[in-house]
Design an enzyme around this catalytic site. Structure first.
Site, PDB file in Angstrom:
ATOM      1  N   HIS A   1      44.511  57.527 100.132  1.00 26.22           N
ATOM      2  CA  HIS A   1      45.058  56.255  99.647  1.00 26.22           C
ATOM      3  C   HIS A   1      46.166  55.747 100.556  1.00 26.22           C
ATOM      4  CE1 HIS A   1      48.658  58.352  98.103  1.00 26.22           C
ATOM      5  NE2 HIS A   1      47.819  59.315  97.712  1.00 26.22           N
TER       6      HIS A   1
ATOM      7  N   CYS B   1      48.197  62.668  97.214  1.00 26.75           N
ATOM      8  CA  CYS B   1      47.165  63.451  97.898  1.00 26.75           C
ATOM      9  C   CYS B   1      47.280  63.235  99.407  1.00 26.75           C
ATOM     10  CB  CYS B   1      45.793  63.067  97.374  1.00 26.75           C
ATOM     11  SG  CYS B   1      45.428  63.712  95.722  1.00 26.75           S
TER      12      CYS B   1
END
Length: 224
Positions: free
Chosen positions: A181, A197
């Site tokens: 992301h 993440c």
């Protein structure tokens, strides 16, 4: 020897032309006016420029604060994966998109704790622009003052931690909770961070999003 009027005029014209060329000036009714010329932008400057066409503003990235190895670039890359495979190396802070001819597009990433919780192979089963974000229970437990207020989630936008795009990794049809992301903190690229993440600069994740189709293979490397 006395110069003729025509010779003097020619000399005056030549000197004036030389001065204009040296000063980078243009002639107006007001006389000489200095004009500043900007050189061509580098590919990195162009790639990391602001994106005004997005649904929400994407600010330009000041790349002078980022190690150049973590900027998007084409590199030699020999790997046993076919073109189109995404390879994440969370420990070296790189993400590769494998290309033909033993090449790959390499992006720098920042890695949160959740980014170290999975290794192996999966597929991109979902892709979202300006995605909704909900902190994990572990994040809320770890930093309740920061994350508890978002337990029901946050809509996409400028302040959303997932940034401009997100790719969702599934394995055997199940959501791994592993995300590639964007980020609101470009200075975190190339570093280990407390949460999230695999985060990329918004310009990079927009670029990756456009190149990677649903169903693409993702390989997350183990520590070696």
């Amino acid at each position: 020897m006395i110069s003729s009027p025509s010779q003097g005029a020619r000399r005056l014209f030549a000197v004036s032309t030389l001065l204009l060329g040296l000063a980078g000036c243009s002639v107006t009714d007001e006389g000489l006016r200095t004009v500043e010329f900007s050189g061509p932008q580098s590919p990195a400057m162009m790639h990391y420029a602001a994106r005004a066409s997005e649904r929400f503003p994407v600010d330009a990235v000041d790349t002078s604060h980022i190690d150049t190895q973590f900027l998007k670039q084409m590199v030699d890359y020999r790997a046993p994966y076919p073109p189109g495979t995404v390879v994440v190396d969370p420990h070296r802070r790189f993400l590769y998109l494998v290309q033909k001819g033993s090449k790959a597009i390499r992006y720098g990433v920042g890695v949160g704790r959740e980014g170290l919780a999975f290794a192996g192979t999966g597929t991109v089963q979902e892709k979202r622009e300006w995605p909704h974000w909900t902190p994990t229970p572990a994040m809320i437990a770890r930093e309740p003052k920061r994350y508890a207020k978002w337990a029901r989630g946050m809509d996409g936008g400028v302040g959303n931690p997932l940034g401009a795009r997100a790719l969702y990794l599934f394995k055997d049809g199940k959501d791994t909770r592993y995300r590639i992301h964007g980020t609101t903190e470009p200075d975190s690229i190339g570093k280990a961070v407390s949460s999230g993440c695999i985060r990329m600069m918004n310009q990079d994740v927009i670029d990756l999003y456009g190149r990677v189709p649903l169903g693409a293979k993702v390989v997350v490397l183990w520590r070696i």
